[in-house]
Design a protein around this motif. Structure first.
Motif, PDB file in Angstrom:
ATOM      1  N   PRO A  79      48.772  25.651  34.983  1.00 29.87           N
ATOM      2  CA  PRO A  79      47.761  26.693  35.210  1.00 29.87           C
ATOM      3  C   PRO A  79      47.994  27.397  36.541  1.00 29.87           C
ATOM      4  CG  PRO A  79      46.837  24.513  35.604  1.00 29.87           C
ATOM      5  CD  PRO A  79      48.212  24.297  35.051  1.00 29.87           C
ATOM      6  N   LEU A  80      47.503  28.637  36.630  1.00 34.30           N
ATOM      7  CA  LEU A  80      47.675  29.414  37.853  1.00 34.30           C
ATOM      8  C   LEU A  80      46.803  28.869  38.981  1.00 34.30           C
ATOM      9  CD1 LEU A  80      47.952  33.056  36.469  1.00 34.30           C
ATOM     10  CD2 LEU A  80      49.763  31.576  37.290  1.00 34.30           C
TER      11      LEU A  80
ATOM     12  N   THR B 276      40.124  23.994  39.370  1.00 26.36           N
ATOM     13  CA  THR B 276      39.803  25.114  38.489  1.00 26.36           C
ATOM     14  C   THR B 276      38.313  25.199  38.190  1.00 26.36           C
ATOM     15  OG1 THR B 276      41.996  25.029  37.475  1.00 26.36           O
ATOM     16  CG2 THR B 276      40.267  26.156  36.254  1.00 26.36           C
TER      17      THR B 276
ATOM     18  N   PHE C 109      50.874  37.007  30.947  1.00 26.57           N
ATOM     19  CA  PHE C 109      49.788  36.106  31.327  1.00 26.57           C
ATOM     20  C   PHE C 109      48.842  35.802  30.164  1.00 26.57           C
ATOM     21  CE2 PHE C 109      51.066  38.559  35.072  1.00 26.57           C
ATOM     22  CZ  PHE C 109      51.388  37.542  35.952  1.00 26.57           C
TER      23      PHE C 109
ATOM     24  N   ASP D  91      47.782  32.203  30.141  1.00 26.48           N
ATOM     25  CA  ASP D  91      46.906  31.937  31.283  1.00 26.48           C
ATOM     26  C   ASP D  91      45.504  32.474  31.019  1.00 26.48           C
ATOM     27  OD1 ASP D  91      48.988  30.875  33.249  1.00 26.48           O
ATOM     28  OD2 ASP D  91      49.854  32.804  32.701  1.00 26.48           O
TER      29      ASP D  91
ATOM     30  N   ASP E  82      43.884  30.017  28.709  1.00 23.17           N
ATOM     31  CA  ASP E  82      43.555  28.782  29.413  1.00 23.17           C
ATOM     32  C   ASP E  82      42.266  28.943  30.214  1.00 23.17           C
ATOM     33  OD1 ASP E  82      44.280  26.056  30.542  1.00 23.17           O
ATOM     34  OD2 ASP E  82      44.299  27.234  32.379  1.00 23.17           O
TER      35      ASP E  82
ATOM     36  N   PRO F 210      46.417  38.430  39.002  1.00 27.00           N
ATOM     37  CA  PRO F 210      47.597  37.550  39.104  1.00 27.00           C
ATOM     38  C   PRO F 210      48.651  38.089  40.056  1.00 27.00           C
ATOM     39  CG  PRO F 210      47.713  38.828  37.091  1.00 27.00           C
ATOM     40  CD  PRO F 210      46.392  39.182  37.730  1.00 27.00           C
TER      41      PRO F 210
ATOM     42  N   TRP G 193      44.753  35.217  41.541  1.00 23.36           N
ATOM     43  CA  TRP G 193      44.838  34.238  40.445  1.00 23.36           C
ATOM     44  C   TRP G 193      46.122  33.431  40.627  1.00 23.36           C
ATOM     45  CZ3 TRP G 193      44.567  36.011  34.621  1.00 23.36           C
ATOM     46  CH2 TRP G 193      44.312  34.894  33.815  1.00 23.36           C
TER      47      TRP G 193
END
Length: 319
Positions: free
Chosen positions: A125-126, A132, A192, A195, A198, A286, A306
């Motif tokens: 994950p970013l 998170t 992305f 992402d 997620d 991001p 992000w």
């Protein structure tokens, strides 16, 4: 190859055993299986040394990682899936396939195939995995006076003989008004997609399915927003009163100049809609913290990078 055992190890093991030994059982113990000569295709029944099957290894590739536009709507209470809008299909990596080619003596080994060829590839994950949930809560909560009774102003009013029209309460961060997520399906966010999915799943887990609503757009909400594919997109009506609006978008930074369809006034109009509804506008971008669009300086929006550099303190910080 399976683990640390190679096909060459199987060849040496079978060459060392006594005549009449169960070679198939030995190969299974090493993680391989033997294919007898009579199971080979007719054109391969040659007394010459036999090589490994030269067919390309099969790699399972999912189709576009998003569903068809006419699939079920990711509304409240449903697991979110990014709908299809990109022109180029996006493939999910499903594993790593290892192949070992060798020429083997026919008297020692017939044909060998690995039992296992795939290994799972997890999505990193970013945001930092352990942070998170706290980042989502800190970034999307609204500060409101709905906490415990604030005694100091209450005592001051009573000591001065003033009537108490409203019980003063302490400010706390709350998500009681819910979150509306605007997911960018433009070309700049193709890399992305996983992402986005997620974060959407984590939001349902952290905030609750009844407090999260997902809508989709491409490049800018000015061109239409909807709960499913492009066929459902309409002019954005604005969020529910008091809710937080989250943009999962590159805010136009990732698009090529000839693909740019956003204008500063588009984002100003979106911010005005959110402000009229007494909400807050937040964006997960991001890109590094020092890369922000020029128009963001004149728009009431909180932009979080992000990436792993973002901390819980950054998410909770308010201007």
């Amino acid at each position: 190859m399976r683990g640390d055992i190679w096909i060459g190890d199987v060849v040496r093991a079978l060459d060392a055993v006594e005549p009449g030994a169960d070679k198939a059982a030995i190969a299974r113990l090493l993680g391989f299986r033997l294919i007898p000569d009579d199971a080979a295709p007719a054109e391969q029944a040659d007394p010459q040394p036999v090589s490994l099957d030269d067919r390309p290894a099969e790699i399972a590739t999912a189709g576009p990682m998003d569903r068809h536009a006419d699939g079920p709507s990711p509304e409240r209470g449903r697991p979110p899936t990014v709908p299809s809008s990109a022109d180029v299909p996006l493939l999910r990596p499903v594993g790593a396939v290892h192949r070992q080619r060798a020429t083997l003596p026919a008297e020692s080994l017939d044909r060998v195939e690995p039992v296992h060829t795939r290994a799972s590839v997890p999505l990193p994950p970013l945001f930092a995995p352990g942070s998170t949930a706290a980042i989502l809560q800190g970034a999307l909560s609204r500060r409101e006076r709905v906490g415990d009774i604030d005694l100091a102003p209450l005592i001051r009013s009573l000591s001065r003989g003033k009537p108490v029209a409203r019980i003063p309460r302490r400010p706390v961060l709350t998500l009681r008004h819910g979150v509306e997520v605007l997911v960018d399906l433009g070309p700049g966010m193709v890399a992305f997609r996983r992402d986005q999915e997620d974060v959407m799943r984590r939001m349902v887990e952290v905030i609750g399915p009844e407090l999260v609503r997902f809508r989709y757009f491409a490049t800018t909400p000015a061109h239409g927003v909807g709960p499913e594919g492009r066929w459902s997109w309409r002019p954005y009506p604005g969020p529910e009163r008091g809710s937080t609006v989250l943009l999962l978008s590159d805010l136009g930074l990732g698009s090529q100049p000839d693909e740019r369809r956003d204008r500063p006034e588009d984002w100003l109009a979106l911010a005005a809609q959110v402000t009229r509804a007494q909400g807050e506008l937040v964006a997960f971008l991001p890109f590094p913290p020092d890369r922000r669009p020029a128009w963001s300086a004149s728009v009431p929006i909180r932009i979080l990078s992000w990436d792993r550099v973002t901390t819980v303190a950054d998410a909770r910080r308010r201007p």
